[in-house]
Each structure stands twice: as C-alpha cells, then as structure tokens.
Scaffold this active site. Structure first.
Site, PDB file in Angstrom:
ATOM      1  N   GLY A  11       0.748  -1.188  -0.008  1.00 60.16           N
ATOM      2  CA  GLY A  11      -0.136  -0.098  -0.107  1.00 60.16           C
ATOM      3  C   GLY A  11       0.851   1.470  -0.191  1.00 60.16           C
ATOM      4  O   GLY A  11       1.806   1.534   0.745  1.00 60.16           O
ATOM      5  N   ALA A  12       0.546   2.204  -0.950  1.00 63.25           N
ATOM      6  CA  ALA A  12       1.321   3.443  -1.046  1.00 63.25           C
ATOM      7  C   ALA A  12       0.395   4.333  -0.845  1.00 63.25           C
ATOM      8  O   ALA A  12       0.336   5.489  -1.310  1.00 63.25           O
ATOM      9  CB  ALA A  12       1.835   3.523  -2.426  1.00 63.25           C
ATOM     10  N   GLY A  13      -0.256   4.205   0.585  1.00 62.22           N
ATOM     11  CA  GLY A  13      -1.268   5.238   0.968  1.00 62.22           C
ATOM     12  C   GLY A  13      -0.583   5.983   1.988  1.00 62.22           C
ATOM     13  O   GLY A  13       0.722   6.095   1.964  1.00 62.22           O
ATOM     14  N   TYR A  14      -1.111   6.805   2.997  1.00 62.67           N
ATOM     15  CA  TYR A  14      -0.225   7.761   3.908  1.00 62.67           C
ATOM     16  C   TYR A  14       0.561   6.863   4.688  1.00 62.67           C
ATOM     17  O   TYR A  14       1.712   7.089   4.972  1.00 62.67           O
ATOM     18  CB  TYR A  14      -1.295   8.528   4.907  1.00 62.67           C
ATOM     19  N   ALA A  15       0.306   5.736   5.370  1.00 56.99           N
ATOM     20  CA  ALA A  15       0.855   4.975   6.189  1.00 56.99           C
ATOM     21  C   ALA A  15       2.114   4.303   5.516  1.00 56.99           C
ATOM     22  O   ALA A  15       3.495   4.321   5.929  1.00 56.99           O
ATOM     23  CB  ALA A  15       0.208   3.822   6.902  1.00 56.99           C
ATOM     24  N   VAL A  82      -2.716  -6.852  -4.207  1.00 61.10           N
ATOM     25  CA  VAL A  82      -2.326  -7.826  -3.267  1.00 61.10           C
ATOM     26  C   VAL A  82      -3.735  -8.897  -2.942  1.00 61.10           C
ATOM     27  O   VAL A  82      -4.652  -8.282  -2.996  1.00 61.10           O
ATOM     28  CB  VAL A  82      -1.915  -7.108  -1.959  1.00 61.10           C
ATOM     29  N   GLU A 170     -18.543  16.177   4.579  1.00 62.69           N
ATOM     30  CA  GLU A 170     -17.521  16.822   3.581  1.00 62.69           C
ATOM     31  C   GLU A 170     -17.982  16.619   2.302  1.00 62.69           C
ATOM     32  O   GLU A 170     -17.998  17.554   1.468  1.00 62.69           O
ATOM     33  CB  GLU A 170     -16.108  16.054   3.917  1.00 62.69           C
ATOM     34  N   ALA A 319      -5.941   9.985   8.473  1.00 63.02           N
ATOM     35  CA  ALA A 319      -4.796  10.019   7.733  1.00 63.02           C
ATOM     36  C   ALA A 319      -3.660  10.459   8.797  1.00 63.02           C
ATOM     37  O   ALA A 319      -2.436   9.918   8.540  1.00 63.02           O
ATOM     38  CB  ALA A 319      -4.656  11.059   6.591  1.00 63.02           C
ATOM     39  N   GLN A 320      -3.924  11.385   9.535  1.00 64.74           N
ATOM     40  CA  GLN A 320      -2.963  11.908  10.519  1.00 64.74           C
ATOM     41  C   GLN A 320      -2.563  10.592  11.297  1.00 64.74           C
ATOM     42  O   GLN A 320      -1.276  10.837  11.598  1.00 64.74           O
ATOM     43  CB  GLN A 320      -3.902  12.859  11.372  1.00 64.74           C
TER      44      GLN A 320
END
Ligand SMILES: Cc1cc2nc3c(=O)[nH]c(=O)nc-3n(C[C@H](O)[C@H](O)[C@H](O)COP(=O)(O)OP(=O)(O)OC[C@H]3O[C@@H](n4cnc5c(N)ncnc54)[C@H](O)[C@@H]3O)c2cc1C
Length: 407
Positions: A11-15, A82, A170, A319-320
C-alpha cells in the site's frame, strides 16, 4: 557478503509511503532492499476524494506518481493487487505476479466502503473509496443532470448521501457548493437540485460541540443541503433509499437517481483473506504496531486498531494517525534489523477539521480550540499541504498543494 534484509511494504497510502520515506532516508541499500506494492501507479490523497466526486477537482489534482517517491537504488515498485499475505510462509500473493517473500512486512492497505450488509447497497449505491469510484460518482451526477433534459423526471436532480459522519458531511459540503454547476447542466434553477444526507445517529458529527455542528448545518442549509438525522437506512432499491425513524419506527423513503454510500469504512478485505480475525478488518496490534502473532509483520493505518496509550480506547481511523503509524513502523523495522530498541506507538491528535465545501469548515485544533468558517477552511488546506509534504515532498506540494487560501 551478507544477504540484504528484504522489506515489503503493501500500500502506497499515507501509512505505506511514510514507512517508505523513513526507510529510504535512514537505512542503506547496502543492507536493505525494499519492495513497495500498490494496485495503482499513483498515490492519492484519500482525504480529497469528495472533491473529485463532486467535480470540484479533477483526479490529477489529488494524485501523484508513486515513481516520484521511489529511490530505485533501494526500492522496487510493483504495480499489482495484493490478494493475500501467507503469514506462515512469509510470502505475499499478488493477482498478476509471482508471490514475493519478505523478512519484514508492513501492511498499509487502507480502507474500503462498509455496507453493513444492508440490502441493495452493493447494487444500487455508489461507494467513495478510491479515485476510480470518486470519478464514477462525478460522471454519474453529470449523466443524471443531462438525463433530466431528456425526460424532465425530477429524480435525476436528486442526490442523497447515506451517512453524515465526517466523510458524508465533507461530501455534502462539496456537492452543495457545486449546486449551481449541476443546475446549469440540467438547465434548471439551482433550488431544483435536491442535495441531502440521511443518517442513523441522533446528531451528526458528534466529535464536535453542538454549537460547531449547528454552525456547519446552517452553512449547509444556506446552500440548500439538508441532513435528516435519526433515520436508520434499511434498504436501497433502484433510485430509492428506504429508512426507518429510530424513535418512532415510522418508515420513509427518499427518491433519488444518485445515492452515494458513505456510512463508514472497514479495513482492506485482504486482512480477512489472510486469516486475520478482526472486527471490520482492523487488526489489534502490539504497542510497537506488530502483528501479535508475528513480530516481523507490522500493521498500520486503517487496517490497524491501535489504542490510545492513555485512555486505552481504539483510535478513529484518520490520515493523521496513518502517517504517525507509518513513521513508527518504518523506524521499528530499521531498529529490529540493526539491533536497536523498538519505539512504542504513542499518538497525540493535532486536532480535526471537517470541510464544508471549499470555503468553510468546522474543527478543533489541539485539545479544545474551536475554529469555524473561512479561517477553518484555510487551516484545513494548510493541514492537507502538510500531509502532502510528508509523503510526497516539496515537489508534490508545489504541483498539487492547496494555495487557494484567499477568496
Ligand atoms: C472523503 C474523505 C475525507 C477524509 N478526510 C480526512 C481528514 O480530513 N483528516 C484525516 O486525518 N483523515 C481523513 N480521512 C480518512 C483518511 O483518508 C484515511 O484514514 C487514510 O486514507 C488511511 O490511510 P492508509 O495509509 O491507512 O490507507 P489509504 O489511504 O486507504 O491507502 C491504501 C493504499 O493501499 C492501496 N491498496 C488497497 N488495497 C490494495 C490491494 N489489494 N493491493 C494493492 N494495493 C492496495 C491503495 O491503492 C492505496 O494506495 C478521510 C477519508 C475520506 C474518504
């Protein structure tokens, strides 16, 4: 020469990107090789998906190529899906490549839309959990507006959002800000475009004080959007959302050609496919963010159920939080490889800001400082730029950052 330690990041997300950044910066290609896997060639800012869905932004404004943050001397990027982690064999199974082995694994596969088993959601509601799905929503709204010109059926002009949590509000904010544009497409007056949200909770956004929420609701109402609270959605049929009032039990329905599903998220289903028995695919982790059964597997971001070290409560997925977890997992993998002590996970929220369109927001900074209106929306953009800086660096901030601070 000793074998290199083989680290795989899923995974190339935030984490995932935060973990990659730490390892590429602090480790060395002489003793570590990294493989990063993502199903897309790009990273996307999931916190901006609602702006793509509403048509406020195009997808290229919230994405950047993963190749831009990969150091080819140390990291190989594989674009693939994956399907499973074989925890016993320390291998990762992929849809279109041979399986890959690992010495250390960081799982950061993120979130999926949660339907809670409600009938008809999969078939007749639109999820918003990826760039593709956000673009589909945008296209669907456009098609419906033009369809109105053909048959004048008012259901084409009705948009209903299921859920008024953070994501739902949102989205409602972004949709309501674009009402005039939709009206132009359909050739009607803006007040003919109906934008609403239906939510089971008695009051939306319970993380914020009542007066902040009242402020947000007033902004939405001013733009012609409404939230129906205390209504449990129990089925979706083509163009119809069915609900029952939580207090009276009375049933009702909303007729709308666009039904968008944002009632909540669960972790990636790869967790269940890999044998993790976890509530909503969010796995409990050790204080160092490891799989409790395997100290070489780290689980971060929305697939992890991390607890607040002070209160013991499970932290909400953000995300934080994913950025902090990715950073600690990266540091801990390096510490484990080089024989240093691991860092326990601790987290202090910097606050939460919920946008209501591009020009307004409500939020809390630090522990209790409340912000609202235009200054809060500026703050939200500063927070977004900070997170872009953390994963993508200055180049991505310059190219994709939010500098429309003044209106
Ligand atoms: C509209 C919206 C607004 C939000 N606003 C905020 C906000 O204001 N503040 C905040 O802190 N949080 C916000 N969030 C929550 C935040 O986006 C998530 O908590 C965050 O994205 C989680 O980060 P992650 O790194 O765990 O996973 P993700 O960001 O979901 O990244 C996961 C990555 O894994 C990849 N992937 C997934 N499955 C596979 C697979 N099978 N194979 C290969 N690759 C795969 C994906 O392509 C993706 O790149 C918002 C969410 C939404 C939807």
């Amino acid at each position: 020469m000793a074998e290199k330690t083989n680290v795989v990041i899923l995974g190339a997300g935030y984490a995932g990107l935060m973990a990659l950044k730490v390892l590429q910066k602090r480790a060395d290609a002489s003793f570590m090789s990294i493989t990063l896997v993502d199903q897309n060639p790009y990273h996307y800012e999931a916190t901006d998906l609602h702006e793509v869905a509403s048509g406020a932004l195009t997808a290229d404004r919230i994405t950047y190529p993963i190749a831009d943050v990969v150091n080819p001397e140390m990291t190989e990027f594989i674009e693939d899906r994956v399907t499973k982690v074989d925890r016993a064999q320390h291998r990762v199974e992929l849809a279109n490549h041979e399986s890959i082995g690992f010495d250390y694994l960081i799982i950061g596969l993120g979130f999926e839309s949660e339907d809670f088993g409600i009938p008809g959601v999969q078939e007749y509601a639109l999820p918003m959990d990826s760039v593709d799905s956000a673009e589909r929503i945008q296209q669907h709204i456009t098609d419906e507006m033009f369809a109105y010109r053909q048959d004048n059926d008012p259901r084409h002009l009705h948009i209903v959002v299921a859920g008024a949590g953070f994501t739902g509000v949102e989205l409602l904010g972004a949709l309501s800000e674009n009402r005039e544009r939709y009206a132009e497409m359909a050739g009607v007056a803006p007040n003919q475009i109906q934008i609403m949200s239906v939510d089971g909770a008695k009051r939306p956004l319970s993380v914020f004080s009542q007066h902040l929420v009242d402020y947000g609701l007033a902004v939405l109402r001013g733009r012609g959007a409404v939230i129906e609270s205390g209504k449990g959605i129990n089925a979706i049929e083509p163009d119809v959302m069915h609900y029952a009032d939580r207090e009276t039990g009375e049933s009702g329905e909303v007729v709308a050609s666009t039904i968008i599903w944002t009632t909540g998220v669960r972790g990636s289903s790869v967790m269940a496919a890999s044998g993790y028995q976890a509530k909503r695919n969010r796995m409990s982790v050790t204080p160092y963010l490891q799989d409790p059964a395997d100290d070489r597997i780290y689980i971060v971001g929305d697939v992890a159920a991390a607890t607040d070290s002070e209160t013991g409560q499970i932290l909400p997925t953000t995300a934080q939080l994913a950025l902090v977890m990715g950073e600690i997992a990266g540091k801990n993998v390096l510490a484990a490889v080089t024989g240093y002590e691991l860092t326990p996970f601790t987290y202090k929220s910097l606050g939460t800001v919920c946008s209501i369109g591009n020009t307004s927001a409500i939020g809390v900074v630090g522990d209790e400082h409340e912000v609202r209106g235009y200054p809060a929306s500026m703050l939200k953009k500063v927070i977004m730029n900070k997170s872009l800086l953390e994963t993508g660096g200055i180049k991505q901030v310059m190219a994709k950052g939010r500098f429309d601070l003044y209106h």
